[in-house]
Each structure stands twice: as C-alpha cells, then as structure tokens.
Design a protein around this motif. Structure first.
Motif, PDB file in Angstrom:
ATOM      1  N   LYS A   1     -42.329   6.201 -53.033  1.00  0.00           N
ATOM      2  CA  LYS A   1     -43.692   6.089 -52.499  1.00  0.00           C
ATOM      3  C   LYS A   1     -43.744   6.402 -51.006  1.00  0.00           C
ATOM      4  N   GLY A   2     -42.601   6.279 -50.327  1.00  0.00           N
ATOM      5  CA  GLY A   2     -42.543   6.593 -48.904  1.00  0.00           C
ATOM      6  C   GLY A   2     -42.703   5.400 -47.982  1.00  0.00           C
ATOM      7  N   ILE A   3     -42.969   4.228 -48.535  1.00  0.00           N
ATOM      8  CA  ILE A   3     -43.117   3.055 -47.659  1.00  0.00           C
ATOM      9  C   ILE A   3     -41.753   2.534 -47.213  1.00  0.00           C
ATOM     10  N   LEU A   4     -40.747   2.631 -48.068  1.00  0.00           N
ATOM     11  CA  LEU A   4     -39.390   2.168 -47.758  1.00  0.00           C
ATOM     12  C   LEU A   4     -38.587   3.360 -47.250  1.00  0.00           C
ATOM     13  N   LYS A   5     -38.178   3.285 -45.990  1.00  0.00           N
ATOM     14  CA  LYS A   5     -37.467   4.391 -45.350  1.00  0.00           C
ATOM     15  C   LYS A   5     -35.958   4.232 -45.409  1.00  0.00           C
ATOM     16  N   ASP A   6     -35.490   2.981 -45.388  1.00  0.00           N
ATOM     17  CA  ASP A   6     -34.048   2.719 -45.443  1.00  0.00           C
ATOM     18  C   ASP A   6     -33.853   1.332 -46.023  1.00  0.00           C
ATOM     19  N   TRP A   7     -32.762   1.128 -46.722  1.00  0.00           N
ATOM     20  CA  TRP A   7     -32.456  -0.152 -47.357  1.00  0.00           C
ATOM     21  C   TRP A   7     -30.954  -0.313 -47.373  1.00  0.00           C
ATOM     22  N   GLY A   8     -30.504  -1.536 -47.131  1.00  0.00           N
ATOM     23  CA  GLY A   8     -29.068  -1.779 -47.199  1.00  0.00           C
ATOM     24  C   GLY A   8     -28.772  -3.236 -47.509  1.00  0.00           C
ATOM     25  N   LEU A   9     -27.645  -3.432 -48.165  1.00  0.00           N
ATOM     26  CA  LEU A   9     -27.115  -4.756 -48.498  1.00  0.00           C
ATOM     27  C   LEU A   9     -25.894  -4.985 -47.630  1.00  0.00           C
ATOM     28  N   PHE A  10     -25.855  -6.109 -46.913  1.00  0.00           N
ATOM     29  CA  PHE A  10     -24.680  -6.416 -46.116  1.00  0.00           C
ATOM     30  C   PHE A  10     -23.542  -6.768 -47.063  1.00  0.00           C
ATOM     31  N   VAL A  11     -22.449  -6.038 -46.967  1.00  0.00           N
ATOM     32  CA  VAL A  11     -21.327  -6.143 -47.895  1.00  0.00           C
ATOM     33  C   VAL A  11     -20.814  -7.582 -47.946  1.00  0.00           C
ATOM     34  N   GLY A  12     -20.737  -8.107 -49.168  1.00  0.00           N
ATOM     35  CA  GLY A  12     -20.219  -9.448 -49.383  1.00  0.00           C
ATOM     36  C   GLY A  12     -21.206 -10.565 -49.091  1.00  0.00           C
ATOM     37  N   GLU A  13     -22.456 -10.232 -48.855  1.00  0.00           N
ATOM     38  CA  GLU A  13     -23.455 -11.244 -48.515  1.00  0.00           C
ATOM     39  C   GLU A  13     -24.655 -11.133 -49.451  1.00  0.00           C
ATOM     40  N   SER A  14     -25.539 -12.095 -49.366  1.00  0.00           N
ATOM     41  CA  SER A  14     -26.782 -12.049 -50.133  1.00  0.00           C
ATOM     42  C   SER A  14     -27.955 -11.711 -49.206  1.00  0.00           C
ATOM     43  N   HIS A  15     -27.654 -10.941 -48.150  1.00  0.00           N
ATOM     44  CA  HIS A  15     -28.618 -10.529 -47.138  1.00  0.00           C
ATOM     45  C   HIS A  15     -28.587  -9.012 -47.007  1.00  0.00           C
ATOM     46  N   GLY A  16     -29.615  -8.503 -46.364  1.00  0.00           N
ATOM     47  CA  GLY A  16     -29.638  -7.079 -46.063  1.00  0.00           C
ATOM     48  C   GLY A  16     -30.808  -6.744 -45.175  1.00  0.00           C
TER      49      GLY A  16
END
Length: 98
Positions: free
Chosen positions: A39-54
């Motif tokens: 859709k173009g609203i999300l430009k970048d996404w990432g998960l911090f390795v080994g965590e439940s955050h990003g």
C-alpha cells in the motif's frame, strides 16, 4: 504527509507457547506487514534479532498512520516518533541563522 519511526513490541501474553501455533500467527502478521508495504504506508520494517521488539518507518497522514497501527492491535504496542527530513532540518537551521 508525515514520516514516523514506530518502535514496536509484541504483547508476549498473546504469543502462543506452541511453536507451530506461533509460526502460524507470525505468518499471518507478516502477511499484514507485506500488505502495508504494498500500500506504500510502510516504508521499512525490522525485527531486532533475538527480541520481541522492532521498528517500522511509516509515511502518511496522522489518520492513515493511526488506521495502519490499529491493524496490529492488540498484539503489538507502538511508540511513535515523528521524523523531520533533511530539508526540514535545513529550514530550521535557516530560520536560526537569519
């Protein structure tokens, strides 16, 4: 239209203990993420390795961003940080040096 850095965290109480169930839910989550990228609203996404955050970088109006975030509720919590562009920072510097 603004750009926002979203720091996110899974609600661990909603993560299934069974690895297979967890995989199914993560697969569904990734489907929603890919839809937001398309859709173009999300430009970048990432998960911090080994965590439940990003993190996510989203772009849109405040209402578009709020609506997008609601798709992940109640499984994900967000902290939102508006981002100023290089040009916007330049305008601020220009105003300071007049």
């Amino acid at each position: 239209m603004g750009k926002y850095l979203l720091l996110w965290e899974f609600d661990r109480t909603k993560i299934p203990v069974d690895p297979k169930e967890r995989g199914i839910e993560f697969k569904m989550l990734m489907k929603v993420i890919k839809q937001d990228i398309k859709k173009g609203i999300l430009k970048d996404w990432g998960l911090f390795v080994g965590e439940s955050h990003g993190y996510s970088v989203v772009q849109g109006t405040e209402v578009e961003v709020i609506k997008a975030i609601q798709r992940y509720t109640p499984f994900v919590y967000f902290a939102s940080h508006p981002i100023a562009t290089v040009n916007q920072a330049g305008e601020m510097i220009k105003a300071l040096t007049k």
